[in-house]
Design a protein around this motif. Structure first.
Motif, PDB file in Angstrom:
ATOM      1  N   GLU A 131      33.945  46.243  54.015  1.00  0.00           N
ATOM      2  CA  GLU A 131      35.507  46.056  54.011  1.00  0.00           C
ATOM      3  C   GLU A 131      36.398  46.248  52.840  1.00  0.00           C
ATOM      4  N   GLU A 132      35.807  45.722  51.682  1.00  0.00           N
ATOM      5  CA  GLU A 132      36.812  45.791  50.563  1.00  0.00           C
ATOM      6  C   GLU A 132      36.031  46.107  49.086  1.00  0.00           C
ATOM      7  N   ILE A 133      36.800  46.627  48.255  1.00  0.00           N
ATOM      8  CA  ILE A 133      36.455  47.052  46.981  1.00  0.00           C
ATOM      9  C   ILE A 133      37.170  45.974  46.267  1.00  0.00           C
ATOM     10  N   THR A 134      36.406  45.425  45.230  1.00  0.00           N
ATOM     11  CA  THR A 134      36.860  44.613  44.214  1.00  0.00           C
ATOM     12  C   THR A 134      36.748  45.178  42.711  1.00  0.00           C
ATOM     13  N   ILE A 184      48.000  52.465  43.333  1.00  0.00           N
ATOM     14  CA  ILE A 184      46.679  53.073  43.169  1.00  0.00           C
ATOM     15  C   ILE A 184      45.866  52.354  44.245  1.00  0.00           C
ATOM     16  N   ALA A 185      45.960  51.181  44.540  1.00  0.00           N
ATOM     17  CA  ALA A 185      45.190  50.464  45.728  1.00  0.00           C
ATOM     18  C   ALA A 185      45.410  51.260  46.930  1.00  0.00           C
ATOM     19  N   ARG A 186      46.668  51.709  47.419  1.00  0.00           N
ATOM     20  CA  ARG A 186      46.765  52.481  48.285  1.00  0.00           C
ATOM     21  C   ARG A 186      46.216  53.852  48.573  1.00  0.00           C
ATOM     22  N   GLU A 187      46.342  54.292  47.370  1.00  0.00           N
ATOM     23  CA  GLU A 187      45.375  55.730  47.306  1.00  0.00           C
ATOM     24  C   GLU A 187      43.942  55.633  47.612  1.00  0.00           C
ATOM     25  N   LEU A 188      43.302  54.406  46.982  1.00  0.00           N
ATOM     26  CA  LEU A 188      41.751  54.229  47.025  1.00  0.00           C
ATOM     27  C   LEU A 188      41.680  53.692  48.637  1.00  0.00           C
ATOM     28  N   GLU A 189      42.284  52.794  48.980  1.00  0.00           N
ATOM     29  CA  GLU A 189      42.198  52.498  50.558  1.00  0.00           C
ATOM     30  C   GLU A 189      42.465  53.799  51.268  1.00  0.00           C
ATOM     31  N   HIS A 190      43.224  54.712  51.101  1.00  0.00           N
ATOM     32  CA  HIS A 190      43.235  55.852  51.824  1.00  0.00           C
ATOM     33  C   HIS A 190      42.020  56.600  51.716  1.00  0.00           C
ATOM     34  N   ARG A 191      41.632  56.846  50.497  1.00  0.00           N
ATOM     35  CA  ARG A 191      40.286  57.611  50.197  1.00  0.00           C
ATOM     36  C   ARG A 191      39.016  57.087  50.982  1.00  0.00           C
ATOM     37  N   SER A 192      39.017  55.657  50.746  1.00  0.00           N
ATOM     38  CA  SER A 192      37.579  54.830  51.023  1.00  0.00           C
ATOM     39  C   SER A 192      37.769  54.039  52.528  1.00  0.00           C
ATOM     40  N   ASP A 193      38.774  53.932  53.036  1.00  0.00           N
ATOM     41  CA  ASP A 193      39.220  53.008  54.298  1.00  0.00           C
ATOM     42  C   ASP A 193      38.362  51.515  53.952  1.00  0.00           C
ATOM     43  N   ARG A 194      38.863  51.221  53.101  1.00  0.00           N
ATOM     44  CA  ARG A 194      38.548  49.792  52.600  1.00  0.00           C
ATOM     45  C   ARG A 194      39.839  49.124  51.815  1.00  0.00           C
ATOM     46  N   LYS A 195      40.039  47.823  51.920  1.00  0.00           N
ATOM     47  CA  LYS A 195      40.843  47.364  51.347  1.00  0.00           C
ATOM     48  C   LYS A 195      40.728  47.280  49.650  1.00  0.00           C
ATOM     49  N   VAL A 196      41.531  47.194  48.853  1.00  0.00           N
ATOM     50  CA  VAL A 196      41.207  46.956  47.284  1.00  0.00           C
ATOM     51  C   VAL A 196      41.866  45.596  46.942  1.00  0.00           C
ATOM     52  N   ALA A 197      40.973  44.936  46.149  1.00  0.00           N
ATOM     53  CA  ALA A 197      41.258  43.639  45.316  1.00  0.00           C
ATOM     54  C   ALA A 197      41.239  43.888  44.049  1.00  0.00           C
ATOM     55  N   TRP A 198      42.033  43.375  43.159  1.00  0.00           N
ATOM     56  CA  TRP A 198      41.857  43.501  41.719  1.00  0.00           C
ATOM     57  C   TRP A 198      41.546  42.040  41.130  1.00  0.00           C
ATOM     58  N   PHE A 234      42.684  38.577  42.058  1.00  0.00           N
ATOM     59  CA  PHE A 234      44.203  38.244  42.676  1.00  0.00           C
ATOM     60  C   PHE A 234      44.053  38.474  44.179  1.00  0.00           C
ATOM     61  N   THR A 235      44.834  38.910  44.937  1.00  0.00           N
ATOM     62  CA  THR A 235      44.775  38.634  46.548  1.00  0.00           C
ATOM     63  C   THR A 235      43.509  39.575  47.060  1.00  0.00           C
ATOM     64  N   ARG A 236      42.750  38.754  47.692  1.00  0.00           N
ATOM     65  CA  ARG A 236      41.469  39.281  48.153  1.00  0.00           C
ATOM     66  C   ARG A 236      41.545  39.252  49.828  1.00  0.00           C
ATOM     67  N   LEU A 237      40.462  39.956  50.302  1.00  0.00           N
ATOM     68  CA  LEU A 237      40.434  39.978  51.791  1.00  0.00           C
ATOM     69  C   LEU A 237      39.491  38.924  52.310  1.00  0.00           C
ATOM     70  N   ALA A 238      39.963  38.316  53.358  1.00  0.00           N
ATOM     71  CA  ALA A 238      39.063  37.264  54.008  1.00  0.00           C
ATOM     72  C   ALA A 238      38.776  37.787  55.239  1.00  0.00           C
ATOM     73  N   ALA A 239      37.422  38.452  55.395  1.00  0.00           N
ATOM     74  CA  ALA A 239      36.953  39.018  56.613  1.00  0.00           C
ATOM     75  C   ALA A 239      36.410  38.114  57.751  1.00  0.00           C
ATOM     76  N   PRO A 240      36.670  38.124  58.767  1.00  0.00           N
ATOM     77  CA  PRO A 240      35.943  37.311  59.755  1.00  0.00           C
ATOM     78  C   PRO A 240      34.529  37.584  59.982  1.00  0.00           C
ATOM     79  N   VAL A 241      33.671  36.617  60.011  1.00  0.00           N
ATOM     80  CA  VAL A 241      32.330  36.929  60.341  1.00  0.00           C
ATOM     81  C   VAL A 241      31.866  36.080  61.440  1.00  0.00           C
TER      82      VAL A 241
END
Length: 175
Positions: free
Chosen positions: A36-39, A79-93, A104-111
């Motif tokens: 789901e995510e790239i950190t 930059i995150a939007r570009e990478l999200e478009h390329r990877s289909d994943r959210k980006v956190a820094w 910084f802001t990160r994704l909390a994915a339901p499991v």
């Protein structure tokens, strides 16, 4: 590091290295990828804190991290939007500054998980004791605790999985 594949991580790190301003980070980026995510974590220069108290040192680190976060916000989002478009994943820094890491802001994915009564009782005990506000938060707490205390074992397991991926990649091609 829970990397989907070394190749994916290297491709993303390479793209980011080419895309990010040269003056943002010192040294190589740390890139972690899951479904789901790239950190992305980079090291920023620590402020000079020689001869100051621990309180002043912590405040200086907080100030440096906050200044970086605010001054780079618009570009990081772009930059995150570009990478999200390329990877289909959210980006956190995140950044490393001195001996401190701040994400910084990160994704909390339901499991979704199914637990039997003894496991649910563990979660309920953590909630009742005030360690967590909900079963979900209690489960996240348990996962963090296992990750912290089983770091060596998890590292060995991740390395073994990487080796399995390498062997699969060299296997026969099916059509």
């Amino acid at each position: 590091m829970c990397n989907r594949s070394d190749d994916t991580v290297e491709r993303i790190r390479g793209w980011l290295t080419g895309r990010l301003p040269d003056d943002w980070f010192e040294g190589p980026l740390e890139v972690t990828v899951d479904r789901e995510e790239i950190t992305v974590v980079g090291r920023i220069p620590a402020p000079s804190t020689e001869g100051v108290s621990d309180v002043e040192r912590e405040a200086a680190l907080s100030g440096r991290i906050s200044a970086f976060r605010e001054s780079t916000r618009e570009r990081r989002i772009e930059i995150a939007r570009e990478l999200e478009h390329r990877s289909d994943r959210k980006v956190a820094w995140g950044v490393d500054c001195g001996d401190r890491r701040e994400l910084f802001t990160r994704l909390a994915a339901p499991v979704m998980t199914r637990l039997r009564q003894p496991e649910r009782q563990v979660l309920d005990t953590l909630v009742e004791a005030g360690v967590a506000r909900s079963r979900s938060e209690a489960l996240a707490w348990c996962v963090k605790l296992v990750g912290k205390n089983a770091d060596t074992w998890l590292t060995d397991l991740r390395e073994a999985l990487t080796r399995v991926e390498e062997v699969r990649a060299t296997g026969p091609v099916t059509e």
